[in-house]
Scaffold this active site. Sequence first.
Site, mmCIF file in Angstrom:
data_model
loop_
_atom_site.group_PDB
_atom_site.id
_atom_site.type_symbol
_atom_site.label_atom_id
_atom_site.label_comp_id
_atom_site.label_asym_id
_atom_site.label_seq_id
_atom_site.Cartn_x
_atom_site.Cartn_y
_atom_site.Cartn_z
ATOM 1 N N TRP A 127 0.855 -1.186 0.000
ATOM 2 C CA TRP A 127 0.000 0.000 0.000
ATOM 3 C C TRP A 127 0.891 1.236 0.000
ATOM 4 O O TRP A 127 1.769 1.364 0.858
ATOM 5 C CB TRP A 127 -0.881 -0.039 1.246
ATOM 6 N N ASP A 208 -0.789 -5.576 9.142
ATOM 7 C CA ASP A 208 -1.814 -4.603 8.755
ATOM 8 C C ASP A 208 -3.001 -5.405 8.222
ATOM 9 O O ASP A 208 -2.908 -6.023 7.158
ATOM 10 C CB ASP A 208 -1.266 -3.655 7.682
ATOM 11 N N ALA A 210 -6.662 -4.836 7.079
ATOM 12 C CA ALA A 210 -7.640 -3.798 6.744
ATOM 13 C C ALA A 210 -8.884 -4.347 6.062
ATOM 14 O O ALA A 210 -9.851 -3.606 5.863
ATOM 15 C CB ALA A 210 -6.988 -2.749 5.834
ATOM 16 N N LYS A 243 -13.577 -0.826 5.954
ATOM 17 C CA LYS A 243 -14.105 -1.646 4.864
ATOM 18 C C LYS A 243 -15.186 -2.596 5.349
ATOM 19 O O LYS A 243 -16.302 -2.616 4.811
ATOM 20 C CB LYS A 243 -12.979 -2.427 4.183
#
Length: 394
Positions: A127, A208, A210, A243
């Site tokens: 990212w 991470d 997400a 999300k």
Amino acid sequence: MLEALNTQPADKILALVAQFKADPRANKIDLGVGVYKDSEGKTPIMRAVKAAEQQLWEQEQTKSYVALAGDPGFADAMIGLVLGAEFPRAGVAAAATPGGTGAVRQAFELIQMANQDAKVWVSDPTWPNHLSILKHLAMPTRQYRYFDAQTGAVNLSGMLEDLKKAKPGDIVLLHGCCHNPTGANLRLTDWEHVISLMQERGLTPMVDIAYQGFGDGLEADATATRVIAKSMPETIIAASCSKNFGIYRERTGILMVVAGNDKSIRVAQDNLAYLNRQNFSFPPDHGARLVTMVLGDKALRADWEAELESVRTGMLALRSQLSAELQRLSGSDRFGFLADHRGMFSRLGTTPEKVAQLREDHGIYMVGDSRMNIAGLNAQTIPTLAAAIIACDI
């Protein structure tokens, strides 16, 4: 003073959004911005979130600050969601943050406070904001091979070979599921190799996560993170609610630190609260409160899980349809990896020039590295995209 400032480079994804809005073509397709969209191109408020919001409106009695680390109930709920109900709560320090990005930023600052010499190893690609924040903090960074553009799969051997160069105390930044930007994920057996190497080298994982619930399901998507946390002496986890709860603008995230002894947890918790105080004092609570309510109410949670599962299976159906249409048009299975990827994103593995051709000739907008948001498609636009990919000889 201000004349000494330099103009900052424009964010490539936000610039792409502006280009898309300015394009007058009626048949243009936006696959750039990383936001979930339904078949009508809208980002809906999830039913359970809307119901919780109604309850909150009726019941909330104050807008006073929460604690520096946020509401403990939110931390409990998110630790249960990410690490599982059986994971010992006493072994986790946690603090609410403004979105998953806030959690990532706080994690990097925590690492910097603990060991300024630690290098952060990130996947190639990752990212973009990972690298942007690391650069802003002037933290030493290295990349490890991850994505094989030829096969559309993870380059495990390259990843392991590169991570063998990491030194004890270095940080390995990992995507818990639904790798952004590639959509290519490690298998459980692959994770075992990575964990073994981190143990041998004395490395610390930072996960991470997400997109929990967007890949193979809520529990399956958390498997890698849970195995890592149980296998390593210390694990840092940055989680986002944007999300899977659809609350992008509420900026709801959490940073967790898992450690094996009480002293480390107490020190970590103290430092998480300290970092919150330095950066924004008290974290926002509205989104965190909604998440806590949804996860703590059986009816709301069941409805949320059902809607999230519908979102997940809908994206899988789009992937299968796109892969099949490309196979039909090309007479080849070279795009089969699209059906194997998980989450919102996939990387076509083509050149920026081909991406520009897709945009200029066909009104199809995706990030220059060929990352496309699968959720930006629907059953009607997939044939258009597939035909454009073939026409551009990708």
